[in-house]
Design an enzyme around this catalytic site. Structure first.
Site, PDB file in Angstrom:
ATOM      1  N   SER A   1       0.563  -1.136   0.004  1.00  0.00           N
ATOM      2  CA  SER A   1      -0.017   0.074  -0.069  1.00  0.00           C
ATOM      3  C   SER A   1       0.794   1.787  -0.184  1.00  0.00           C
ATOM      4  O   SER A   1      -0.015   2.376  -0.122  1.00  0.00           O
ATOM      5  CB  SER A   1      -0.898   0.180   1.052  1.00  0.00           C
ATOM      6  OG  SER A   1       0.134   0.400   2.166  1.00  0.00           O
TER       7      SER A   1
ATOM      8  N   LYS B   1      -6.555   3.391   8.605  1.00  0.00           N
ATOM      9  CA  LYS B   1      -5.945   4.994   7.866  1.00  0.00           C
ATOM     10  C   LYS B   1      -6.418   5.804   8.264  1.00  0.00           C
ATOM     11  O   LYS B   1      -5.662   6.815   8.603  1.00  0.00           O
ATOM     12  CB  LYS B   1      -5.370   3.945   6.866  1.00  0.00           C
ATOM     13  CG  LYS B   1      -4.715   3.016   6.716  1.00  0.00           C
ATOM     14  CD  LYS B   1      -4.361   1.981   5.481  1.00  0.00           C
ATOM     15  CE  LYS B   1      -3.607   1.239   4.650  1.00  0.00           C
ATOM     16  NZ  LYS B   1      -3.182   0.375   3.605  1.00  0.00           N
TER      17      LYS B   1
END
EC number: 3.4.21.53
Length: 828
Positions: free
Chosen positions: A699, A742
């Site tokens: 990511s 996140k």
């Protein structure tokens, strides 16, 4: 010249009192012996094997048949030197000699007199030595009362030793009783006490008969003590055996008497009681059959045998398990909803799933228990949620921790053949609950280990499969047990470590971290009342403002759950209670301005306050087992050969993602006005702090690419922008996981803009409205859409560089680019 010696039969040479005096030659052949010391007037056989010893024997036979036998100091010496032989020995007379087929010689010798070895007159082919006969002293003739008493004492102790089982011929005692000489008596007893060579040699060298007899008496006393203790030990063991036999006969007689009287003995009562418990337990047919079989075995065993104890333990476990005991459920959906809301804030998906299960159970009475798995960071309420489920179902709650378990027997139990065998943790938990339908929590299922003792995760496959757990087999029980009524709930921080086969058997439900607003509500509604109660604080003593709580959440904790904020609230309460107890103050009002007085220096600084727009530093987002985290990525270049260096404990997937990002940037170098030769003349270093924490995953791809573009073009990255997404070689941005955690991490750090893959747009529906309103989200499909957002003045810089391509700026140039004009002018 040490000799091999067969076990000697030490027979006295003369049953009379004194032997006639005889003259000895002053020079005799010497034969050294080992493992034995020959005493005067004793007869014993010897094997002579070595050439020198055989020649010495032949020389003695050719003369007066006399030899000097002296013991070796070192038994292992095959060819002893003069210093290896004791200086005092015994002159013997060879009575008989026999040559054996293997070349050895067997001789029968009679000890005559002690003699001292004075000089070695010859060493080859055998030792010939000069001797000096040793005088026995005068006390033999001048016997008194003390000597007579000493002799009687020695004879009595010798008789006592023989009576205690010492392997001494009875003829020796008869000979000893007829002896009048203390020296002769000492020699006789010494030769039959099995003394060591050194101790026997010391006795042989004593010329005074009375002193020699006293020394022998000391050895007799020691031998008598040893034999007495040995006899006591044997007697005690024999008494125990006799006692056990006597008890057995008495029990059998008592059994026969009770049988005649019609009374049952204790053993029969125990067997009858066990059978009654088995019938009362309402086991499965297989379980009842196995129990009756074991009870029948117990009936024919001795009650004190080890096997009987094992059978009793087994039957006790069987009758104590809840085969047919169930907790009666009181299903009321409104009450269940109220209980769930009282114990936990939000978590709507989990609550809906529990209410659905209750609704189906209310309609259909017989339903297999669901297998749920709560996955989320620590402190979000996974374990306490299980307790709430048990409370609203009206069931009992059992929890076992699977963290660190490496033995399959912890799940399935040990086989009964092992000492100390027990059922597995599953059946132990059911016994603890006392019902066959509890809420059973398997905590930390992602932390199960594996080693040579088996794989506990594989053993759980049967436990957590609704189609199989109705016939769960525990190694200790040996019969199936029905687990289908149990509601199993597993908890984990990460889903990846759980084996796919085990993961497939569970219904996974993700519990995300809490937002700041949710944490504030939970602190107000749950944590502070509990802490006030635990610390004895009244509400009028302490008031904490919302601003103070939010500051504690932002600057003193950084977590997805609530454990650390609860510790901080407890810290405030302790400080307040202490000051009240000391009489300093009676009421406290804590606000954002004075909270540092109670909690100390803030631990976390909001990210925009720490940073400024920098070249080559991009802010990424990571998802860990403890929630979301900020992940800054730094890139720099230095003179070299075009190598790339990756540091920060990066995993293989993350390294490959960085390589992909670099390849994409190189492929677009001409379009972005980057000098093409820079990739061959510069080494590139990519670092991900903190270096001690392992990191992996794809990511961070667009974050690495943005840092590299900023480095090569000299355009700073915006400090308020965070990003996450996987990149391909053609610059496409792919969706990633852990989006809610996140985003919460970015919001908690004070960032304002988050760049996300277009494929993750659907995941925003899970976010609370206030979170979505507090951040700006930019959804991208390609890296070309990322750069205008994260790079300052990207479009203008690209226009200015259309006609000229610039190399990578030096670190000095990078620093100057960030300084104001007047500061740059002064620095020149």
């Amino acid at each position: 010249m040490a000799e091999s010696l067969e076990t000697p039969l030490r027979v006295p040479a003369n049953l009379g009192e004194e032997t006639a005096a005889f003259d000895l030659p002053l020079q005799l052949p010497l034969v050294s012996v080992r493992d034995v010391v020959v005493f005067p007037m004793m007869i014993l056989p010897l094997f002579v094997g070595r050439d020198a010893s055989v020649k010495a024997v032949e020389s003695a036979l050719a003369g007066e048949r006399l030899l000097l036998l002296s013991a070796q100091k070192r038994v292992e010496a095959e060819d002893p030197r003069p210093e290896d032989i004791y200086s005092v020995g015994t002159v013997v007379n060879m009575i008989r000699m026999l040559k054996l087929p293997d070349g050895r010689v067997k001789i029968l010798v009679q000890g005559l007199r002690r003699a001292r070895l004075v000089e070695f007159a010859q060493s080859r082919p055998f030792y010939m030595v000069k001797i000096q006969p040793l005088d026995e002293g005068t006390e033999t003739r001048e016997k008194g009362i003390r000597v007579e008493a000493l002799m009687r004492n020695v004879k009595e102790r010798l008789e006592r030793i023989i009576s205690l089982g010492k392997a001494i011929p009875y003829d020796v005692l008869l000979v000893a009783n007829g002896l009048k000489s203390p020296g002769r008596l000492a020699d006789l007893v010494s030769s039959n006490l099995e003394l060591g060579v050194e101790e026997a040699q010391r006795i042989l060298e004593i010329t005074d008969p009375v002193t020699r007899l006293k020394k022998v008496g000391e050895h007799l006393n020691l031998e008598l003590e040893l034999l007495t203790v040995q006899h006591e030990i044997e007697s005690e063991a024999k008494e125990e055996i006799n006692k056990a036999q006597r008890e057995y006969f008495l029990r059998e007689q008592l059994k026969a008497i009770q049988k005649e009287l019609g009374d049952a003995d204790e053993r029969q009562q125990e067997v009858h009681e066990l059978r009654r418990k088995v019938k009362k337990a309402k086991m499965s047919p297989a379980g009842q059959e196995e129990c009756m079989k074991q009870i029948s075995r117990l009936e024919h065993m001795h009650p004190d045998s080890a096997e009987a104890t094992l059978i009793r333990t087994y039957v006790d476990w069987m009758v104590s398990l809840p085969w047919s005991k169930s907790t009666k459920e009181s299903i009321d959906l409104k009450i269940a909803r109220r209980v769930l809301d009282e114990d936990h804030h939000n978590l709507e998906k989990v609550k809906e799933r529990i209410l659905e299960y209750l609704a189906v159970t209310k309609v259909k009475k017989r339903m297999k228990g669901p297998i749920l798995c709560f996955v989320g960071p620590p402190g979000v309420g996974k374990t306490s949620l299980g307790k709430s489920i048990a409370r609203c179902l009206g069931r009992r709650f059992v929890r076992i921790s699977l963290g660190g378990i490496k033995d399959e027997a912890e799940i399935r139990g040990h086989r009964r053949t092992y000492v100390g065998a027990l059922p597995g943790r599953i059946l132990q938990g059911l016994k603890q609950a006392g019902s066959n339908n509890p809420v059973f929590m398997l905590d930390e299922i992602d932390k199960i280990g594996t080693d040579f003792r088996g794989d506990p995760a594989s053993a759980l496959l049967e436990v957590l499969d609704p189609e199989q757990n109705s016939n769960f087999s525990d190694h200790y029980l040996g019969v199936p047990f029905d687990l289908s009524k149990v509601m199993f709930i597993a908890t984990a921080n990460l889903l990846d470590p759980i084996p796919p086969a085990l993961r497939d058997r569970m219904e996974v439900m993700f519990l995300s971290g809490y937002t700041e607003e949710e944490k504030l509500f939970i602190v107000r509604s749950f944590i502070l009342p509990r802490q006030f109660s635990d610390h004895g604080i009244r509400s009028r003593w302490l008031r904490i403002s919302d601003g103070a709580i939010l500051k504690a959440i932002r600057e003193y904790t950084r977590e997805a759950g609530l454990r650390n904020i609860e510790r901080e609230m407890a810290k405030i309460c302790r400080r307040v209670v202490r000051e009240i107890a000391e009489g300093k103050q009676k009421s406290f009002h804590i606000q954002a301005g004075n909270i540092a007085k109670y909690l100390g220096v803030r631990r976390f600084i909001p990210e925009p306050e720490r940073r400024q727009d920098e070249i080559g530093v991009a802010m990424g987002l990571a998802w860990t087992e403890v929630g979301g985290e900020l992940m800054p990525i730094e890139a720099t270049a230095m003179k070299g050969k075009g190598q790339i260096l990756l540091t920060g404990q990066l995993g293989e997937v993350m390294k490959e993602s960085a390589q992909t990002a670099l390849s994409f940037v190189r492929s677009r170098a001409r379009e972005w006005n980057i000098a093409e030769d820079v990739f061959g003349e510069k080494d590139i270093h990519i670092h991900v702090p903190a270096g001690a924490i392992p990191k992996d995953g794809p990511s961070a791809g667009i974050t690495v690419a943005a840092a590299l573009v900023s480095l090569f073009t000299g355009v700073p990255l915006r400090k308020e922008v965070a990003m996450t997404g996987e990149i391909t070689l053609r610059g496409m941005v792919l969706p990633v996981g852990g989006l809610k955690e996140k985003i919460l991490a970015a919001r908690g750090a004070g960032l304002r803009i988050v760049v996300l893959p277009e494929g993750n747009r659907k995941d925003l529906d899970e976010l609370p409205r206030n979170v979505k309103m507090s951040l700006s989200f930019v959804f991208v499909q390609h890296m070309d859409e990322v750069l205008p957002v994260c790079l300052t003045e990207w479009e203008r810089n690209q226009t200015e560089r259309t006609h000229e391509r610039h190399p990578v700026p030096t670190p000095v140039e990078m620093r100057r680019k960030k300084l104001p004009e007047e500061v740059r002018w002064k620095s020149r």
